[in-house]
Design a protein around this motif. Structure first.
Motif, PDB file in Angstrom:
ATOM      1  N   SER A 177      -0.617  -3.132  -9.716  1.00  0.00           N
ATOM      2  CA  SER A 177      -1.241  -3.895  -8.631  1.00  0.00           C
ATOM      3  C   SER A 177      -2.230  -4.898  -9.190  1.00  0.00           C
ATOM      4  O   SER A 177      -2.291  -6.051  -8.758  1.00  0.00           O
ATOM      5  CB  SER A 177      -1.979  -2.969  -7.678  1.00  0.00           C
ATOM      6  N   ASP A 197       3.363  -5.780  -2.956  1.00  0.00           N
ATOM      7  CA  ASP A 197       2.786  -4.623  -3.643  1.00  0.00           C
ATOM      8  C   ASP A 197       3.205  -3.343  -2.918  1.00  0.00           C
ATOM      9  O   ASP A 197       2.621  -2.967  -1.919  1.00  0.00           O
ATOM     10  CB  ASP A 197       1.260  -4.750  -3.678  1.00  0.00           C
ATOM     11  N   GLU A 198       4.213  -2.672  -3.443  1.00  0.00           N
ATOM     12  CA  GLU A 198       4.726  -1.448  -2.813  1.00  0.00           C
ATOM     13  C   GLU A 198       4.895  -1.634  -1.319  1.00  0.00           C
ATOM     14  O   GLU A 198       4.455  -0.817  -0.519  1.00  0.00           O
ATOM     15  CB  GLU A 198       3.789  -0.268  -3.077  1.00  0.00           C
TER      16      GLU A 198
HETATM   17 MG   LIG Z   1      -1.065  -0.184  -6.854  1.00  0.00          MG
END
Ligand SMILES: [Mg+2]
Ligand SMILES: Nc1ncnc2c1ncn2[C@@H]1O[C@H](COP(=O)(O)OP(=O)(O)OP(=O)(O)O)[C@@H](O)[C@H]1O
Ligand SMILES: Nc1ncnc2c1ncn2[C@@H]1O[C@H](COP(=O)(O)OP(=O)(O)OP(=O)(O)O)[C@@H](O)[C@H]1O
Ligand SMILES: [Mg+2]
Ligand SMILES: O=P([O-])([O-])[O-]
Lengths: 285, 251, 310, 259, 251
Positions: free
Chosen positions: B44, B172-173
């Motif tokens: 991240s 991000d995810e």
């Molecule tokens: Mg992360």
């Protein structure tokens, strides 16, 4: 196992139970007495007449319209000034401030202001706004004094509600290329508005109930004047009028009527703050 | 083809802790690049260096370069708001604003100065269609976005990101909080999007990386261990640690 | 792609001016907010400086010791010469505050224990609302009721020549500080870890024994903070007690009419000629009051910090 | 004369007149300004009941157009460029609780009561009870007048020291053992307190005017000598000191002096 | 010998959720009985029914009997404070009061009416000795108990519990937050204590149960699966589920 507590412990427990309940009952009793007594003495004296006229020495009648208006004027002016400053300060503290030391200093100053008694604000307000800046005692000088006094309330409640705005909103807006101020204006402030409103309601409550800070800054004037003139004309608010009528005019009945109005306002303000506070909580869940 | 984004010897510190070590890596345009690695390895963090979202965190120090179209985005002359408009982002937890669906999507264009009602209407529809959510919301555009399901909210966030017409989309995810059906919708969407956009995604889900990405980068403890074409990396990992990770031996 | 493109908005070149204006706006706004923030600091400085500047001259003229420890306040005595001793005010403020604490703290703490530990949730909410209301009532209203109800009652009960005295002020102050004591103490009690209470109960203590012997002491610094906060309120109050305290600058005693630091300022202000030593001395009283408050603030900070550490 | 012009409302006066000072003059000034504002709708007259001391100061530093004092100006105040104009005379009524049995006190008895030599009502013919003396804040014109006439200057031992005339009346009304002094104008018509006769003379407008009631003092308008008042303030000043104001002043309980 | 504590068909609900199902079990005097089982199986809940600590939680409903010396402790005539004095408890997290070490130990006796300075001194010393911590604290009795290490704090809590001379000592994972050395000290202590007291302990640590307990009860999903002599239960579990658990196959 049928064994019982020793007498001494039973006495202790009994006494403490009684004391605790007594303490709570006393607190509630005091409040009920205060409300009851004030309403009992004040409501009979309330009339449309009193609310809509000014005291006349010739006709020998009393009226508090000027004081109601003065209170409104001071609320208006003080809030118009304190709102941008307080919200601005809170925005600075939560959104901008880079230096932890500056934040500490500002927060310390805010705390200090919270602890200062209103008579001191009155003194300094008189020295600075009335004497130094040459404003006559009146709504403007009184409001400026109150701005200093209630600023911490607005800053603190705003700060708390700003902190409660989810960081993800800020990230979302920033990720779309919004500038900082744009982001604050479009996603942060709209989501903190409940808290800001609560702060304002609390601040209005303090304005309504303030007296010591206003004696020598807003003055004792009991005459009906228009808004513009009131800014620089001695203007007693409801609380100051209550003090004057109770101690100087000997108008006890009128004083209780004003007290009734003030109690009712306090009640409304508290309920409003609680209501907005609840909405705030629900909204954030 | 030239890479659209390029990190060169990038180091990043949170206060005194170094979270990224000497990352050098190219992200090709119009492909999907996936970042994988165990929790806390810096995926991240690295993703957010690509559009300077780390600017928002106090105490972050960055060394090295990130080049976008060959230009270092950490140059003082670069306006991060302009950059972020061109490199959009979708977050792990769907974060629609508490406004109407329409206003959510229109937020970006409005921010960038588009006011015309008709123009906005067009952008909103186009973006929602691109994010494959138009049909589900077209009758409730004025309703609060918070009333949507998690998966819909996430697609709305993608639509919101697309509305400013970015060149790169960082995710991000973006599917980790979603159910399998929503996840596969968003995966399909990512594949569709790559014709027009460059997609960089962080994922915890190796199957996902394998399924949809063209390139995969494997991070460990703040370092880039290995990067390559996805099939190749999964089939013949060059590094022992990559192999351990993708065969589930740790993480 | 050139360096320019990222800085001024890429393809949309005509927005270059707008971008720069926008940047200026951002900067301007940040400065404006910074100003708002520093304004609070400015206000504190303003108050401190003004009080010091206007409070010092009289002290210098009267003499610090004569001012602080003089037992007679008689600012207009032309016969034997004016005297400006504020010891009666200082002691009255201290005694009055102490009295308010002695009367108000037990009731406040007992109420807090009731609210935090015993009251059924609905009752607790009702009482808390009541306490908030108590906090919101204007002080002149307390003064009014005190003047009309309490003062005559004290006079009759103790067969005094006048009921306006230190005791009346103490009672009014005690009621006025109740809300802050209850609030802070209740929060402190709620913050005490449940484990302490469990341990006590497991030793065979009853709930009440536990609350008073374990919970309350464990909430120590929070309770202390509540008391200090109440002290700050009490020492700063003016309008409620000016109406019930008799207002004569006697040395304090429970049934004597007395004057506080705050009420000394209020009653003198109307009568002192501006510029006279009498008038200046009122600001010196303000300065002394301010120093008291600052002392209490420091105390409060220490206590709150201690609570944070624990 | 000028004030009759004003009454006719021919000259449209506008502006603000601020008065500040004596709380004893509350009734008198209240009535005067009200009438004046009825006659001159463009003018606002304000009155801040702060006390004679600050009224005199307000006139001297210009924060009020007209200062109000319930005592004559001192020589040093005159020397500092202030001018006092008497608008009315006022008796200082010696008041006791309505239920008190005392009806008459001599000046000497009053002095002894206030200086603490006499402490019980039985010593002056009342029902036994500790006397509670209620006086005014130093700086008050009423106090100044009372203490000078009873020769108790700076010697009074008070149970309450109040900041206003009304405060004294209220305190005496609420306490059966109290004695206090207050402006006649404010006491008139009150049933909760009663004024005792002093040396056999009742406190009335007539006895104040002929001087037989000893405890009296003037109500004074204070201005800066030499300085010109604003037209509105001058008009109010003229009105207050004119014979046209006499009835108003009389109704307010004071004794007009304008001839 | 008669059991000192006996549960008979005990059921317990937290609100609508039943946490204990028909527990019937005997606890012999002067022995150590261990409760084992996976997290959430109801060990703590059951332990707390033995001295009515569950009374304190609102919404708890109990059915069945717990007999102490043959008398049901849930009879209305039983005063729980008297009961708790005789059945002491030590908690998972050491919870000394924020007072001096001396006052901590003296708290119980004082509560029960002992005021004499000398008598208290004796009790404090004896209890601290019994809890094997006297030597470590005898020079700092007036110092705050919060200054002790975790293991010392836990032994202090045991001393505090012993100071009121209970007959039974309930210990809920009393060592789970401690280092191995402190743990073994407390284990030794438990073994020593059983000559005078009856010890009931909840533990997550099967080795511990095996090492020091005389009897072991295995709980699963709020039910008592099996109880018996410790050596027997570990060597020849009667129930398949017990076997699975002690061989580490689940939990
Ligand atoms: Mg992360
Ligand atoms: N705001 C921050 N301040 C300080 N340290 C941080 C911050 N954010 C992340 N870190 C640290 O930086 C390292 C990398 O974190 P990062 O969030 O990038 O990991 P990740 O690979 O995304 O993990 P995950 O898969 O759990 O999201 C971690 O050690 C983390 O603790
Ligand atoms: N205060 C409570 N209110 C509601 N439910 C509870 C409460 N305490 C425990 N429970 C529930 O009762 C069940 C048994 O809990 P208990 O704490 O007795 O388990 P345990 O065996 O001690 O577990 P652990 O080994 O984790 O301590 C669990 O499902 C738990 O969620
Ligand atoms: Mg447990
Ligand atoms: O008239 P005074 O208020 O000064 O007594």
């Amino acid at each position: 196992m049928g064994e019982k507590l020793s007498l001494r412990r039973r006495v202790y427990n009994g006494t403490m139970t009684v004391l605790v309940r007594l303490g709570a009952a006393l607190t509630c009793g005091l409040l009920l007495f205060l409300i009851g007594y004030i309403f009992y003495r004040g409501i009979p004296g309330l009339s449309w007449e009193i609310l809509t006229t000014q005291t006349s020495y010739i006709k020998n009648t009393v009226g508090i319209l000027p004081n109601i208006l003065n209170t409104l004027y001071i609320i208006l002016v003080a809030m118009a000034l304190v709102l941008p400053i307080g919200v601005g300060a809170a925005i600075y503290l939560t959104e901008y401030a880079g230096s932890a030391r500056l934040v500490r200093v500002i927060e310390f100053a805010t705390e200090t202001l919270t602890g200062i008694p209103s008579i001191i604000f009155g003194l300094v307000g008189m020295l600075f706004f009335v004497q130094k800046m040459g404003l006559q005692a009146g709504v403007l000088a009184g409001s400026l004094t109150l701005v200093v006094m209630i600023l911490p309330t607005v800053v603190r409640t705003t700060q708390e509600s700003l902190k409660a705005v989810p960081q993800s909103y800020r990230e979302g807006a920033t990720g779309l290329g919004a500038g900082k101020w744009h982001m604050i204006r479009t996603v942060v402030l709209p989501n903190a508005v409940d808290g800001i409103v609560t702060g304002c309601i609390l601040a209005v409550g303090r304005i309504v109930s303030e007296s010591a800070a206003l004696l020598y800054t807003a003055g004792f004037g009991m005459v009906l004047v228009n808004f513009i003139d009131s800014l620089h004309t001695s203007a007693a608010t409801l609380t100051v009028a209550l003090y004057v009528y109770a101690t100087e005019g000997g108008e006890t009945a009128l004083a209780f009527s004003i007290a009734t109005i003030l109690m009712a306002l306090t009640l409304i303000i508290n309920l409003a703050a609680a209501w907005v506070g609840r909405r705030l909580k629900n909204g954030k869940e | 083809m030239d890479p659209i984004l390029q990190a060169k010897d990038l180091n990043l510190w949170y206060g005194a802790n170094q979270a990224l070590h000497h990352i050098t890596l190219d992200i090709p345009a119009h492909e999907i690049t996936a970042f994988i690695g165990p929790s806390g390895c810096g995926k991240s963090t690295f993703l957010r260096t690509l559009n300077r979202m780390n600017d928002l965190i106090t105490g972050v120090k960055i060394q090295g370069e990130v080049n976008f179209h060959g230009e270092n985005i950490y140059e003082p002359s670069v306006d991060p708001t302009v950059l972020r408009r061109r490199i959009g982002m979708v977050f792990q937890k769907a974060n629609p604003f508490p406004m109407s669906i329409y206003d959510n999507v229109a937020y970006g264009p409005r921010t960038h100065g588009i006011r015309g009602r008709k123009e906005l209407d067009e952008i909103v529809e186009r973006s929602l269609r691109s994010a494959a959510i138009w049909d589900e919301v077209k009758d409730r555009l004025k309703k609060s976005a918070l009333g949507l399901s998690g998966g819909q909210q996430q697609r709305l966030c993608i639509a919101r990101a697309l509305a400013v017409e970015p060149e790169v989309l960082l995710m991000d995810e973006a599917t980790s909080a979603l159910d399998p059906i929503s996840t596969s919708k968003i995966e399909d969407l990512a594949i569709e999007l790559k014709s027009k956009y460059t997609v960089v995604m962080v994922t915890h889900n190796m199957q996902q990386a394998a399924r949809i990405s063209d390139n995969t980068a494997f991070f460990l403890l703040g370092e880039l261990v290995e990067m390559g074409k996805t099939e190749k990396l999964f089939a013949y990992p060059q590094d022992k640690r990559t192999e351990d990770y993708i065969t589930g031996r740790f993480g | 792609m050139t360096a320019e493109s990222l800085t001024v908005g890429g393809t949309v070149r005509k927005r270059r001016g707008a971008r720069e204006a926008h940047k200026a706006v951002e900067g301007g706004i940040q400065v404006a907010f910074l100003l708002c923030g520093t304004l609070t600091v400015g206000f504190v400085l303003l108050i401190s400086i003004y009080l010091i500047l206007s409070g010092l001259p009289a002290i210098r003229q009267i003499g610090l010791a004569d001012f602080l420890f003089g037992r007679v306040w008689d600012p207009t005595n032309a016969t034997t010469g004016a005297e400006f001793g504020i010891l009666p005010f200082i002691l009255t403020s201290i005694y009055g505050t102490a009295g308010a604490v002695v009367l108000g703290v037990p009731v406040g703490l007992l109420t807090a224990v009731y609210l935090a530990k015993i009251a059924p949730p609905k009752v607790a909410v009702a009482i808390r609302t009541a306490v908030q209301l108590l906090a919101g009532i204007p002080s002149v209203v307390y003064g009014l009721v005190g003047m009309i109800v309490l003062v005559p009652a004290i006079q009759r009960t103790f067969s005094l020549s006048s009921g306006a005295c230190l005791l009346a002020a103490m009672i009014v102050l005690a009621i006025m500080i109740l809300p802050s004591i209850i609030n802070v103490a209740e929060n402190a009690l709620r913050a005490v870890p449940k484990e302490y209470e469990e341990a006590s109960l497991a030793l065979g203590a009853t709930k009440l024994e536990t609350y008073f012997k374990v919970t309350l002491p464990a909430a120590g610094s929070g309770v202390a903070a509540a008391i200090v906060l109440g002290m700050g309120r009490a020492i700063g109050e003016a309008m409620a007690i000016i109406m019930v305290s008799g207002n004569v600058s006697n040395m304090p005693s429970i049934f004597a009419p007395v004057r506080f630091l705050t009420t000394g300022i209020v009653s003198g202000m109307g009568y002192a000629q501006v510029g006279s030593l009498y008038h200046q001395a009122l600001f010196s009283i303000g300065l002394v009051l301010f120093l008291f408050i600052m002392l209490i603030n420091v105390l409060l900070n220490v206590l709150i910090k201690k609570k944070g550490d624990a | 004369s000028k004030d009759s012009d004003n009454k006719g409302g021919d000259t449209a006066l506008t502006g603000k007149v601020s008065t500040n000072g004596s709380t004893s003059m509350d009734k008198v000034i209240g009535a005067l300004k009200e009438q004046f504002m009825l006659d001159n709708t463009g003018v606002t007259v304000t009155y801040d009941p702060t006390g004679s001391g600050s009224g005199i100061e307000a006139a001297s530093n210009g924060s009020a157009d007209i200062g109000l004092s319930s005592r004559a100006l001192k020589d040093e105040e005159k020397a500092n460029g202030l001018e006092g104009t008497v608008v009315a005379l006022d008796g200082i009524a010696i008041i006791v609780n309505a239920n008190s049995t005392v009806t008459d006190l001599s000046v000497e008895q009053i002095a002894k009561i206030f200086t603490g030599e006499i402490t019980d009502w039985s010593e002056v013919g009342g029902t036994a009870g500790t006397i509670s003396c209620i006086g005014r804040e130093s700086g008050s014109g009423t106090r100044d007048g009372f203490e000078s006439i009873t020769k108790t200057k700076d010697a009074c031992k008070l149970d309450q020291e109040l900041t206003s005339t009304g405060g004294v009346i209220e305190a005496v009304a609420g306490n059966p053992n109290a004695i206090g002094y207050a402006s006649l104008s404010a006491v008139e018509g009150k049933t909760t307190v009663k004024a005792v006769t002093v040396g056999g003379v009742a406190c009335t407008e007539a006895t104040v005017l002929d001087g037989s009631y000893q405890i009296q003092r003037p109500f004074v308008l204070v201005t800066k000598s030499g300085a010109t008042l604003s037209p509105a303030a001058q008009a109010f000043f003229d009105f207050a000191t004119s014979t046209a104001a006499a009835d108003l002043i009389k109704n307010a309980g004071a004794v007009p002096v304008a001839k």
